[in-house]
Design a protein around this motif. Sequence first.
Motif, mmCIF file in Angstrom:
data_model
loop_
_atom_site.group_PDB
_atom_site.id
_atom_site.type_symbol
_atom_site.label_atom_id
_atom_site.label_comp_id
_atom_site.label_asym_id
_atom_site.label_seq_id
_atom_site.Cartn_x
_atom_site.Cartn_y
_atom_site.Cartn_z
ATOM 1 N N GLY A 453 0.796 -1.221 0.000
ATOM 2 C CA GLY A 453 0.000 0.000 0.000
ATOM 3 C C GLY A 453 0.825 1.266 0.000
ATOM 4 N N PHE A 454 2.083 1.172 0.469
ATOM 5 C CA PHE A 454 2.976 2.322 0.427
ATOM 6 C C PHE A 454 4.404 1.799 0.385
ATOM 7 N N ARG A 455 5.344 2.660 0.019
ATOM 8 C CA ARG A 455 6.707 2.211 -0.273
ATOM 9 C C ARG A 455 7.537 2.072 1.001
ATOM 10 N N SER A 456 7.305 0.998 1.696
ATOM 11 C CA SER A 456 8.090 0.654 2.874
ATOM 12 C C SER A 456 7.994 -0.855 3.080
ATOM 13 N N PRO A 457 9.088 -1.506 3.505
ATOM 14 C CA PRO A 457 8.993 -2.939 3.822
ATOM 15 C C PRO A 457 7.923 -3.228 4.855
ATOM 16 N N HIS A 458 7.633 -2.236 5.686
ATOM 17 C CA HIS A 458 6.610 -2.409 6.720
ATOM 18 C C HIS A 458 5.257 -2.758 6.106
ATOM 19 N N ALA A 459 4.967 -2.221 4.923
ATOM 20 C CA ALA A 459 3.678 -2.476 4.279
ATOM 21 C C ALA A 459 3.486 -3.954 3.963
ATOM 22 N N PHE A 460 4.575 -4.701 3.836
ATOM 23 C CA PHE A 460 4.487 -6.131 3.580
ATOM 24 C C PHE A 460 4.681 -6.958 4.856
ATOM 25 N N LEU A 461 5.719 -6.635 5.620
ATOM 26 C CA LEU A 461 6.108 -7.505 6.725
ATOM 27 C C LEU A 461 5.213 -7.388 7.945
ATOM 28 N N SER A 462 4.814 -6.175 8.301
ATOM 29 C CA SER A 462 4.048 -6.024 9.539
ATOM 30 C C SER A 462 2.655 -6.642 9.469
ATOM 31 N N PRO A 463 1.874 -6.417 8.388
ATOM 32 C CA PRO A 463 0.558 -7.057 8.352
ATOM 33 C C PRO A 463 0.627 -8.584 8.375
ATOM 34 N N LEU A 464 1.706 -9.154 7.811
ATOM 35 C CA LEU A 464 1.814 -10.603 7.759
ATOM 36 C C LEU A 464 2.398 -11.200 9.028
ATOM 37 N N PHE A 465 3.432 -10.534 9.585
ATOM 38 C CA PHE A 465 4.194 -11.160 10.663
ATOM 39 C C PHE A 465 4.379 -10.280 11.899
ATOM 40 N N GLY A 466 3.875 -9.053 11.879
ATOM 41 C CA GLY A 466 4.122 -8.126 12.969
ATOM 42 C C GLY A 466 3.122 -8.199 14.096
ATOM 43 N N GLN A 467 2.151 -9.073 13.998
ATOM 44 C CA GLN A 467 1.136 -9.207 15.038
ATOM 45 C C GLN A 467 0.536 -10.609 14.950
ATOM 46 N N PRO A 468 -0.049 -11.107 16.027
ATOM 47 C CA PRO A 468 -0.649 -12.445 15.974
ATOM 48 C C PRO A 468 -1.708 -12.516 14.876
ATOM 49 N N SER A 469 -1.696 -13.609 14.131
ATOM 50 C CA SER A 469 -2.648 -13.763 13.031
ATOM 51 C C SER A 469 -3.087 -15.212 12.945
ATOM 52 N N ARG A 470 -4.336 -15.396 12.591
ATOM 53 C CA ARG A 470 -4.859 -16.752 12.431
ATOM 54 C C ARG A 470 -4.489 -17.328 11.068
ATOM 55 N N GLU A 471 -3.875 -16.506 10.218
ATOM 56 C CA GLU A 471 -3.542 -17.016 8.885
ATOM 57 C C GLU A 471 -2.474 -18.104 8.947
ATOM 58 N N PHE A 472 -1.379 -17.829 9.666
ATOM 59 C CA PHE A 472 -0.300 -18.819 9.775
ATOM 60 C C PHE A 472 -0.245 -19.458 11.163
ATOM 61 N N ASN A 473 -0.968 -18.875 12.135
ATOM 62 C CA ASN A 473 -0.835 -19.290 13.535
ATOM 63 C C ASN A 473 0.645 -19.276 13.939
ATOM 64 N N PHE A 474 1.264 -18.173 13.604
ATOM 65 C CA PHE A 474 2.685 -17.981 13.839
ATOM 66 C C PHE A 474 2.883 -16.640 14.523
ATOM 67 N N HIS A 475 3.687 -16.640 15.584
ATOM 68 C CA HIS A 475 4.000 -15.381 16.257
ATOM 69 C C HIS A 475 5.384 -15.487 16.875
ATOM 70 N N ASP A 476 6.271 -14.566 16.491
ATOM 71 C CA ASP A 476 7.643 -14.557 16.972
ATOM 72 C C ASP A 476 7.912 -13.200 17.617
ATOM 73 N N GLU A 477 8.029 -13.167 18.934
ATOM 74 C CA GLU A 477 8.222 -11.906 19.644
ATOM 75 C C GLU A 477 9.497 -11.194 19.207
ATOM 76 N N ASN A 478 10.542 -11.947 18.933
ATOM 77 C CA ASN A 478 11.791 -11.330 18.479
ATOM 78 C C ASN A 478 11.613 -10.653 17.121
ATOM 79 N N LEU A 479 10.828 -11.279 16.261
ATOM 80 C CA LEU A 479 10.551 -10.686 14.962
ATOM 81 C C LEU A 479 9.725 -9.409 15.120
ATOM 82 N N VAL A 480 8.730 -9.451 16.000
ATOM 83 C CA VAL A 480 7.913 -8.267 16.261
ATOM 84 C C VAL A 480 8.783 -7.134 16.787
ATOM 85 N N GLU A 481 9.704 -7.448 17.675
ATOM 86 C CA GLU A 481 10.599 -6.426 18.215
ATOM 87 C C GLU A 481 11.465 -5.819 17.117
ATOM 88 N N LEU A 482 11.930 -6.642 16.188
ATOM 89 C CA LEU A 482 12.720 -6.123 15.070
ATOM 90 C C LEU A 482 11.903 -5.154 14.220
#
Length: 549
Positions: A453-482
């Motif tokens: 939606g906008f020119r930043s890696p955040h536009a891809f990485l955060s919606p997918l991996f930056g918060q708990p999601s039922r899509e992958f049932n995957f959550h990595d606190e270290n990744l969120v901190e990064l």
Amino acid sequence: MNSLSRLSRRRFLGATSAAGAVAALHTASSEVPEEVSEDAADTDNGSITIAGIHRPQSLDPGLATDAETERIVRQIYEPLVGIDQNTGSFEPLLAEEWDSSDDELTYTFTLRRDVLFHDGSQLTADVVVENFQRWGRLDYLYGFGNISQSTPLAFPTVFGGYFDSEECVLESVEAEDDRTVVLTLSEPVVYLLQALTLPAFGIASAEVLVDSDPGLVSRTPMGTGPYQLVETESEDASRLTLQVFNDYWEAIEGPSEVVVRPLPRTFDRLRELQRGQADVYDLITADNLRSLVQSGRMILQRDPFSVLYLGFNLDHPVMSDIGIREAAARAVNRPQLVDRLFLEGSRPAYEFTPAALSVHSDTAQQYAYSLSDAQELLEDSDYDGEPLEFFYPINTTRSYLPQPEAVFAAIAADLTAAGFRIRPRPVRWGDGYVDQVMSDSSRALHLLGRNGGFRSPHAFLSPLFGQPSREFNFHDENLVELLNEARAESDEETRTEIYREAADRIQEQLPALPLAYPISGLAMNARVADYPMSPVLNERFAEIRLTGT
């Protein structure tokens, strides 16, 4: 910049030879009459029909997450910050100017004067504040159970969470006076101005912001945009009709009426363009490209700014094994998949951020195709050949997935060759494909993608991996901190290294497999002189130029 110079700088899709592409341009241009009568010009400026994909899921801008919803929302509502069509950088829109503090924690926006909503009410700072407060409470207004099962929305993705969350970095939004809005952050958000260009931050009239009836915004959309939704007596109830808002704050040179016809099947969109019943056919597919070029249609492409991926359900008893996920990753022949089923210019994806963002990691695991490695990994695992349910959408075209049935068939064949047993689970996109994917606990694999939606890696990485999601049932606190660290890092080089470290963690744990960075494009008939192409899909109909206008 005039239409011809803008068009000449765009590359045309190479379905045939370069000469064929030139012929397409020449033919389309030669069909434009040298002189257009005043009556003809009025007719051309009257109405245009766009063959789209689906009706919007909602006309509440705060809920906008898919391209078809955003396409319509952009015409009705406007955010504070816009996008320069030529450079891709942000520019003033409802805010005519802004300032930020040295510590990047305070942003002060000055609103344009004399901007009206479609209901005749005035744009004021109080209305903007009310919109921000509402976005920060969407989980409460629509019910946490509903929001948590959906694709992550813009507000929590950008600001770290809703207002009631400790992770939210937006401390306050205040009206300093009638034209001044002040946003105060607890931590910097370096991409804030870029993020505020998202259609999800379109400002709605205060008249429809009713807490007891949150759906009123969608049922009665009232923005400040150049077009307003109107009801018609068309027999096709799925089509949407937008008409110019006569009290718009800026002159409009585009069509006075735009009809968007949802046609999920690519063949139907092609047919309506060839019959003259549509002026623009969006999301063309490789199997239709040759006939479009041969018929002299002008074809424009968007720069690749989306990613298609194969998702894994880490709660599934089989896919919870990283060795089995790696076997699946090595079984998929991504180069062959892209070469056979995607438009020329598409590229295999080995990370989740497109190359244009320049944050690819040289150390991230690639999982290159190797059938023998896939078979060996599977033989060494505890997988006993039980069927794995593989969800994929049908009766649709997405910018990141032009031919879903064919893509599924190719991937399923690769997985079967490696020793997997696949159980197909086709779901119509219009029947709530995304919701079904996220709510079915028996799911092992699924196809989905993301547009930037906008020119930043955040536009891809955060919606997918930056918060708990039922899509992958995957959550990595270290990744969120990064990702949170990157959000606040003002030094570009340091921020890039953080995103590369995040890419390493994602590829190491493999919650999903990136497949392709697809090219998407559209075809136009001779009535259309120019269309405002945008890799982030900021395509405002008011900038469409018709022949003779």
